[in-house]
Each structure stands twice: as structure tokens, then as C-alpha cells.
Write a protein that holds these residues in place. Structure first.
Motif, PDB file in Angstrom:
ATOM      1  N   ILE A 270       0.845  -1.201   0.000  1.00 32.40           N
ATOM      2  CA  ILE A 270       0.000   0.000   0.000  1.00 32.40           C
ATOM      3  C   ILE A 270       0.876   1.245   0.000  1.00 32.40           C
ATOM      4  CG2 ILE A 270      -1.525   1.398   1.458  1.00 32.40           C
ATOM      5  CD1 ILE A 270      -2.955  -1.133   2.230  1.00 32.40           C
ATOM      6  N   ASN A 271       1.922   1.178   0.783  1.00 33.23           N
ATOM      7  CA  ASN A 271       2.862   2.295   0.844  1.00 33.23           C
ATOM      8  C   ASN A 271       3.443   2.604  -0.532  1.00 33.23           C
ATOM      9  OD1 ASN A 271       4.778   4.141   1.474  1.00 33.23           O
ATOM     10  ND2 ASN A 271       6.126   2.753   2.587  1.00 33.23           N
ATOM     11  N   THR A 272       3.893   1.545  -1.220  1.00 27.91           N
ATOM     12  CA  THR A 272       4.497   1.744  -2.541  1.00 27.91           C
ATOM     13  C   THR A 272       3.509   2.388  -3.512  1.00 27.91           C
ATOM     14  OG1 THR A 272       5.373  -0.441  -2.087  1.00 27.91           O
ATOM     15  CG2 THR A 272       6.013   0.573  -4.153  1.00 27.91           C
ATOM     16  N   LEU A 273       2.289   1.846  -3.521  1.00 29.87           N
ATOM     17  CA  LEU A 273       1.280   2.343  -4.458  1.00 29.87           C
ATOM     18  C   LEU A 273       0.908   3.788  -4.140  1.00 29.87           C
ATOM     19  CD1 LEU A 273      -1.409  -0.383  -5.110  1.00 29.87           C
ATOM     20  CD2 LEU A 273      -0.170   0.963  -6.771  1.00 29.87           C
ATOM     21  N   ALA A 274       0.650   4.037  -2.858  1.00 34.18           N
ATOM     22  CA  ALA A 274       0.182   5.368  -2.458  1.00 34.18           C
ATOM     23  C   ALA A 274       1.275   6.404  -2.660  1.00 34.18           C
ATOM     24  CB  ALA A 274      -0.271   5.359  -1.005  1.00 34.18           C
ATOM     25  N   ASN A 275       2.514   5.942  -2.587  1.00 38.31           N
ATOM     26  CA  ASN A 275       3.638   6.848  -2.776  1.00 38.31           C
ATOM     27  C   ASN A 275       3.619   7.484  -4.162  1.00 38.31           C
ATOM     28  OD1 ASN A 275       6.002   8.142  -2.045  1.00 38.31           O
ATOM     29  ND2 ASN A 275       7.269   6.544  -2.976  1.00 38.31           N
ATOM     30  N   GLU A 276       3.034   6.753  -5.107  1.00 39.85           N
ATOM     31  CA  GLU A 276       3.017   7.265  -6.481  1.00 39.85           C
ATOM     32  C   GLU A 276       1.845   8.200  -6.742  1.00 39.85           C
ATOM     33  OE1 GLU A 276       5.250   3.520  -8.550  1.00 39.85           O
ATOM     34  OE2 GLU A 276       3.266   4.092  -9.218  1.00 39.85           O
ATOM     35  N   ILE A 277       0.954   8.296  -5.773  1.00 42.50           N
ATOM     36  CA  ILE A 277      -0.156   9.235  -5.942  1.00 42.50           C
ATOM     37  C   ILE A 277       0.255  10.569  -5.326  1.00 42.50           C
ATOM     38  CG2 ILE A 277      -2.556   9.703  -5.402  1.00 42.50           C
ATOM     39  CD1 ILE A 277      -3.099   6.792  -5.337  1.00 42.50           C
ATOM     40  N   CYS A 278       0.891  11.381  -6.166  1.00 43.14           N
ATOM     41  CA  CYS A 278       1.225  12.717  -5.681  1.00 43.14           C
ATOM     42  C   CYS A 278       0.965  13.687  -6.813  1.00 43.14           C
ATOM     43  CB  CYS A 278       2.675  12.787  -5.205  1.00 43.14           C
ATOM     44  SG  CYS A 278       3.890  12.665  -6.498  1.00 43.14           S
ATOM     45  N   GLY A 279       0.693  14.913  -6.417  1.00 40.98           N
ATOM     46  CA  GLY A 279       0.301  15.922  -7.397  1.00 40.98           C
ATOM     47  C   GLY A 279       1.271  16.088  -8.551  1.00 40.98           C
ATOM     48  N   GLU A 280       2.557  15.853  -8.279  1.00 38.53           N
ATOM     49  CA  GLU A 280       3.578  16.085  -9.294  1.00 38.53           C
ATOM     50  C   GLU A 280       3.749  14.892 -10.236  1.00 38.53           C
ATOM     51  OE1 GLU A 280       5.280  19.033  -9.437  1.00 38.53           O
ATOM     52  OE2 GLU A 280       3.933  19.674  -7.851  1.00 38.53           O
ATOM     53  N   CYS A 281       3.392  13.696  -9.718  1.00 42.31           N
ATOM     54  CA  CYS A 281       3.722  12.502 -10.514  1.00 42.31           C
ATOM     55  C   CYS A 281       2.642  12.120 -11.515  1.00 42.31           C
ATOM     56  CB  CYS A 281       3.971  11.297  -9.624  1.00 42.31           C
ATOM     57  SG  CYS A 281       4.570  11.675  -8.012  1.00 42.31           S
ATOM     58  N   VAL A 282       1.378  12.384 -11.191  1.00 42.09           N
ATOM     59  CA  VAL A 282       0.318  11.912 -12.078  1.00 42.09           C
ATOM     60  C   VAL A 282       0.386  12.656 -13.402  1.00 42.09           C
ATOM     61  CG1 VAL A 282      -1.221  11.110 -10.282  1.00 42.09           C
ATOM     62  CG2 VAL A 282      -1.306  13.478 -10.981  1.00 42.09           C
ATOM     63  N   PRO A 283       0.077  11.937 -14.499  1.00 43.51           N
ATOM     64  CA  PRO A 283       0.260  12.516 -15.830  1.00 43.51           C
ATOM     65  C   PRO A 283      -0.673  13.682 -16.142  1.00 43.51           C
ATOM     66  CG  PRO A 283      -0.728  10.330 -15.965  1.00 43.51           C
ATOM     67  CD  PRO A 283      -0.328  10.519 -14.555  1.00 43.51           C
ATOM     68  N   HIS A 284      -1.841  13.742 -15.529  1.00 48.59           N
ATOM     69  CA  HIS A 284      -2.729  14.864 -15.843  1.00 48.59           C
ATOM     70  C   HIS A 284      -2.502  15.995 -14.838  1.00 48.59           C
ATOM     71  CE1 HIS A 284      -4.958  12.072 -18.360  1.00 48.59           C
ATOM     72  NE2 HIS A 284      -4.898  11.238 -17.350  1.00 48.59           N
ATOM     73  N   ALA A 285      -2.876  17.175 -15.241  1.00 49.38           N
ATOM     74  CA  ALA A 285      -2.784  18.306 -14.311  1.00 49.38           C
ATOM     75  C   ALA A 285      -4.135  18.468 -13.617  1.00 49.38           C
ATOM     76  CB  ALA A 285      -2.430  19.565 -15.083  1.00 49.38           C
ATOM     77  N   TYR A 286      -4.097  18.520 -12.303  1.00 52.86           N
ATOM     78  CA  TYR A 286      -5.345  18.703 -11.571  1.00 52.86           C
ATOM     79  C   TYR A 286      -5.288  20.004 -10.785  1.00 52.86           C
ATOM     80  CZ  TYR A 286      -6.387  13.862 -12.679  1.00 52.86           C
ATOM     81  OH  TYR A 286      -6.636  12.707 -13.332  1.00 52.86           O
ATOM     82  N   THR A 287      -6.432  20.394 -10.250  1.00 53.37           N
ATOM     83  CA  THR A 287      -6.501  21.638  -9.487  1.00 53.37           C
ATOM     84  C   THR A 287      -5.687  21.512  -8.204  1.00 53.37           C
ATOM     85  OG1 THR A 287      -8.516  20.805  -8.496  1.00 53.37           O
ATOM     86  CG2 THR A 287      -8.760  22.298 -10.346  1.00 53.37           C
ATOM     87  N   PRO A 288      -5.243  22.651  -7.636  1.00 54.29           N
ATOM     88  CA  PRO A 288      -4.403  22.621  -6.430  1.00 54.29           C
ATOM     89  C   PRO A 288      -5.032  21.822  -5.291  1.00 54.29           C
ATOM     90  CG  PRO A 288      -4.479  24.827  -7.332  1.00 54.29           C
ATOM     91  CD  PRO A 288      -5.416  24.011  -8.162  1.00 54.29           C
ATOM     92  N   ALA A 289      -6.358  21.932  -5.130  1.00 54.73           N
ATOM     93  CA  ALA A 289      -7.022  21.217  -4.037  1.00 54.73           C
ATOM     94  C   ALA A 289      -6.798  19.708  -4.174  1.00 54.73           C
ATOM     95  CB  ALA A 289      -8.510  21.530  -4.041  1.00 54.73           C
ATOM     96  N   LEU A 290      -6.923  19.219  -5.413  1.00 50.88           N
ATOM     97  CA  LEU A 290      -6.727  17.785  -5.651  1.00 50.88           C
ATOM     98  C   LEU A 290      -5.282  17.398  -5.389  1.00 50.88           C
ATOM     99  CD1 LEU A 290      -8.801  16.839  -8.793  1.00 50.88           C
ATOM    100  CD2 LEU A 290      -9.139  16.189  -6.431  1.00 50.88           C
ATOM    101  N   LYS A 291      -4.375  18.247  -5.833  1.00 50.78           N
ATOM    102  CA  LYS A 291      -2.957  17.962  -5.629  1.00 50.78           C
ATOM    103  C   LYS A 291      -2.659  17.857  -4.144  1.00 50.78           C
ATOM    104  CE  LYS A 291      -0.698  19.714  -9.748  1.00 50.78           C
ATOM    105  NZ  LYS A 291       0.132  20.735 -10.327  1.00 50.78           N
ATOM    106  N   GLU A 292      -3.304  18.743  -3.380  1.00 53.93           N
ATOM    107  CA  GLU A 292      -3.071  18.758  -1.952  1.00 53.93           C
ATOM    108  C   GLU A 292      -3.488  17.429  -1.329  1.00 53.93           C
ATOM    109  OE1 GLU A 292      -4.735  21.721   1.194  1.00 53.93           O
ATOM    110  OE2 GLU A 292      -3.619  22.785  -0.364  1.00 53.93           O
ATOM    111  N   SER A 293      -4.680  16.935  -1.731  1.00 55.28           N
ATOM    112  CA  SER A 293      -5.112  15.680  -1.107  1.00 55.28           C
ATOM    113  C   SER A 293      -4.258  14.515  -1.600  1.00 55.28           C
ATOM    114  CB  SER A 293      -6.603  15.420  -1.337  1.00 55.28           C
ATOM    115  OG  SER A 293      -6.930  15.544  -2.678  1.00 55.28           O
ATOM    116  N   MET A 294      -3.716  14.626  -2.829  1.00 54.10           N
ATOM    117  CA  MET A 294      -2.797  13.581  -3.299  1.00 54.10           C
ATOM    118  C   MET A 294      -1.539  13.573  -2.440  1.00 54.10           C
ATOM    119  SD  MET A 294      -2.946  13.687  -7.421  1.00 54.10           S
ATOM    120  CE  MET A 294      -4.490  13.923  -8.259  1.00 54.10           C
TER     121      MET A 294
END
Lengths: 305, 80
Positions: A270-294
Motif C-alpha cells: 500500500i505504501n508503494t502504491l500510495a507513494n506514487e499518488i502525488c500531485g507532481e507525478c500523475v500525468p494529468h494536471a489537476y486543481t491545487p485542491a486535488l494535488k493537496e489531497s494527493m
């Protein structure tokens, strides 16, 4: 980036070519066909006009088709005035008057649709025109039909994508809710008794496994989904993720060393997977609020596993 | 925030021989990745390899190579 089975071919292209390795050339890459627009090859340039035709919208294609038929009709009619060799109905030449114009356009339609009743016939050089019109009519009409079919098909595929995505999202949401409730009851037990009985530990393990599966689903959704869900949906999913992760962190903290190997392994993945969910890593650009929760998810993930 | 670590220097990875690649060209379990620019890739590449330019690795790798346990061979222009 976490690849476990990666090897390196030191020699590279130079070594490969030197030792007579077969070489492949291509106009577009296999993996990212949209990334590069290759220069058109000879073949496609030769049929450029055909491609242009196929690229037209349905409405334009129908317009071109009608335009061509009318234009050819005028040519048949005009040939009767100017050159004297025109259409013949039966054995009499079609006169270059208004009546004759209708006959010429009628003949043009019959030819373009490749019906060919034979009540009006072309003579002289008009025969060549009629054949050209017949061929062009077939081609354009074929394009119209294929446009119609592919448009319907595109709609269908899109619909299928959407329904499968909706089903998937429903499942993810339900499972997150389940995980959350289960984590809550485990936590309560822990507060009451201090140590978890083996049965509850196994329950916790399976909860972690379910959570891992859904985390993977969200991860995939963020990384390689063709049909990206709207931001609201992602927001609610991420919020659920955060809540469940928080519960897991709390349980993990209070369990300290009293965890089972299976639980540890589950938490680590779970740690490994969740580690990749961050605002900077995901290929699409999302709003700041979403990035924050990532980023929140990433931070939480660091505390487990 | 922290990004997951990127491709470490090539020396840290085990290597693969030319012969093994040659023998496994049709093996679908082995993904051959060409990290050169698209133009160079188009001009010449090992048959069946896919193009993933170094500059795009971080952005595209998770989508193209989503399976972390996938057997992958990476190569570029030459022994650099």
C-alpha cells in the motif's frame, strides 16, 4: 521508478547494427502513435486527395457528392449546346433547353448512383465523363457510408467506456466504505481489549487486501485511464482514500510490533502504491485542491509499511 | 512533494547480451525499450522495440509500462 526486472543492453544501437542485427524503421512509434507526426510517405501522398475526402465531415461529404452530380449534369447539358454531341434519349438528342437540363441532371444522378437505366445515353466524349462520374460517385458514396458507420461505432465505444468506468467507480466507492467501517470496528476492539485476537487480525489482513485492490484501481484511474473521470469524482475518491489511510495509520501505530507478516506485506505494498499518488507525478494536471489531497495521501503512506 | 525515484544510472542494472535479445525477439514477455529521441527511433531500432525517450520516461512510463515486474530491456544509441 520501481521496476524490478530491468536490464540494460550496453551495446545499444551501434553494437546491434555492427553485428548485422536486423533493423526496423518506422513512421510512427508503437507506444505513442500520437506523439510524433511522421512525414507522409510516398504512398500516402499519392492518395492525398482520397485522404482529404475521407477527412471531410459527413455534411461536407454529402455536399460534395450533390455538387459533383449537379456539376456533371451541367456539363452534359452544356456539351449539347456547345459541341453538338450531347445526351440521347431513345434515338433523339436531348435539346439544350430547360427540359433538357432536367434530363441531364437526371442522367447525372442515375450515373453517379451506378443505376444506369439506359433510357438516356451519353455519346461521344460524354461517355468518358459518364464513366469518371460513375467512379467518383461510388468513391464518395462509399466515404459517406463509412462515415455513418464509424460515427455510430465511436458513440458505442464511448458509451461502453463510460458504463464500465461507472461500474468500476461504484465498486471502488462501496469497497472504500466497507474498509472504513471495518477499520472503525477493529479500532474499537483494540481500544476495548488492548490486544487483537487472531481472528480479528485475519479480518484486518483481508481488509488491507481489499483496500490495496481499490488503491490500485484509483492509481490506474489517475495514471492510464483513457476516459478520465471528472474532478469531483476524483476528489471524492481521494477523500475516501485519505480517511481509510488515516484509519490504517492509527491502527498501525497502536499495534506497534504486534502485526503479522501478511499484514506487514500488505501495508508495504500500500505504501508503494500510495507513494506514487502525488500531485507532481500523475500525468494529468489537476486543481491545487486535488494535488493537496494527493500529497496528503503520499504523506500518510510514508507512515505505514 | 517527493517524487518516486527516477531511473538510476544504468550501471546499477544487470546487463543483457546481444545474443539473448536476438533469441528472444519474438518473446512477448520481454519488452525492449528504446530511449532515444523519436527521430532516431524512426530511423533505426531493434525490431519490436517501443520508443520511450529519456525525457518522457517519468511522464509516460507508468502508462506504457504499468507492470513493475515486467521484464524490460533498455537500450540507447551505443555504449555510453
Amino acid at each position: 521508478m520501481g521496476y524490478t526486472n530491468l536490464r540494460y543492453y550496453i551495446g545499444g544501437m551501434a553494437d546491434w547494427a555492427e553485428n548485422n542485427g536486423t533493423i526496423e524503421r518506422s513512421d510512427a512509434t508503437l507506444a505513442a502513435p500520437h506523439a510524433i507526426s511522421a512525414p507522409p510517405s510516398n504512398d500516402s501522398r499519392r492518395f492525398a486527395w482520397l485522404e482529404m475526402l475521407a477527412d471531410l465531415s459527413l455534411e461536407k461529404l454529402v455536399g460534395v457528392w450533390f455538387g459533383m452530380i449537379i456539376a456533371f449534369g451541367l456539363v452534359y447539358w452544356g456539351a449539347g449546346i456547345g459541341m453538338g454531341w450531347g445526351l440521347q434519349a431513345g434515338n433523339t438528342p436531348v435539346k439544350p433547353d430547360l427540359n433538357g437540363l432536367w434530363t441531364a441532371i437526371y442522367f447525372s444522378f442515375v450515373t453517379a448512383l451506378s443505376i444506369g437505366y439506359g433510357d438516356v445515353i451519353p455519346t461521344g466524349a460524354l461517355r468518358a465523363f459518364a464513366i469518371i462520374e460513375g467512379a467518383a460517385g461510388l468513391l464518395i458514396f462509399g466515404c459517406v457510408i463509412s462515415k455513418l458507420v464509424s460515427r455510430r461505432q465511436e458513440q458505442l465505444t464511448e458509451e461502453i467506456h463510460r458504463t464500465t468506468l461507472d461500474d468500476q467507480l461504484d465498486r471502488v466507492r462501496t469497497n472504500f466504505h466497507l474498509v472504513f467501517t471495518d477499520l472503525g470496528s477493529v479500532q474499537q476492539l483494540q481500544v476495548e481489549r488492548g490486544v487483537l485476537p487472531a481472528l480479528v487480525m485475519r479480518r484486518l489482513e483481508s481488509v488491507v487486501r481489499v483496500f490495496r485492490g481499490e488503491l490500485q484501481a484509483v492509481h490506474d484511474l489517475l495514471y492510464r485511464s483513457q476516459v478520465a473521470p471528472d474532478e469531483e469524482t476524483i476528489e471524492s475518491l481521494l477523500a475516501n482514500l485519505v480517511i481509510c489511510l488515516q484509519g490504517l495509520v492509527e491502527i498501525n501505530d497502536s499495534l506497534a510490533d504486534a502485526t503479522s507478516p501478511a499484514l506487514k506485506a500488505g501495508l508495504r505494498s500500500i505504501n508503494t502504491l500510495a507513494n506514487e499518488i502525488c500531485g507532481e507525478c500523475v500525468p494529468h494536471a489537476y486543481t491545487p485542491a486535488l494535488k493537496e489531497s494527493m500529497d496528503q495521501i503520499q504523506a500518510l503512506a510514508h507512515r505505514i509499511g | 512533494m517527493v517524487k518516486p525515484q527516477t531511473l538510476a544510472p544504468a550501471l546499477e542494472y544487470p546487463t543483457i547480451s546481444r545474443e539473448e535479445i536476438l533469441g528472444r525477439l519474438r518473446d512477448r514477455a520481454l519488452v525492449i525499450v528504446n530511449v532515444m529521441a523519436p527521430d532516431s527511433f524512426n530511423a533505426a531500432h531493434i525490431p519490436g522495440s517501443i520508443n520511450l525517450p529519456v525525457a518522457d520516461v517519468e511522464a509516460k512510463a507508468p502508462r506504457i509500462l504499468s507492470n513493475l515486474a515486467q521484464e524490460i530491456v533498455v537500450y540507447c544509441a551505443g555504449p555510453t
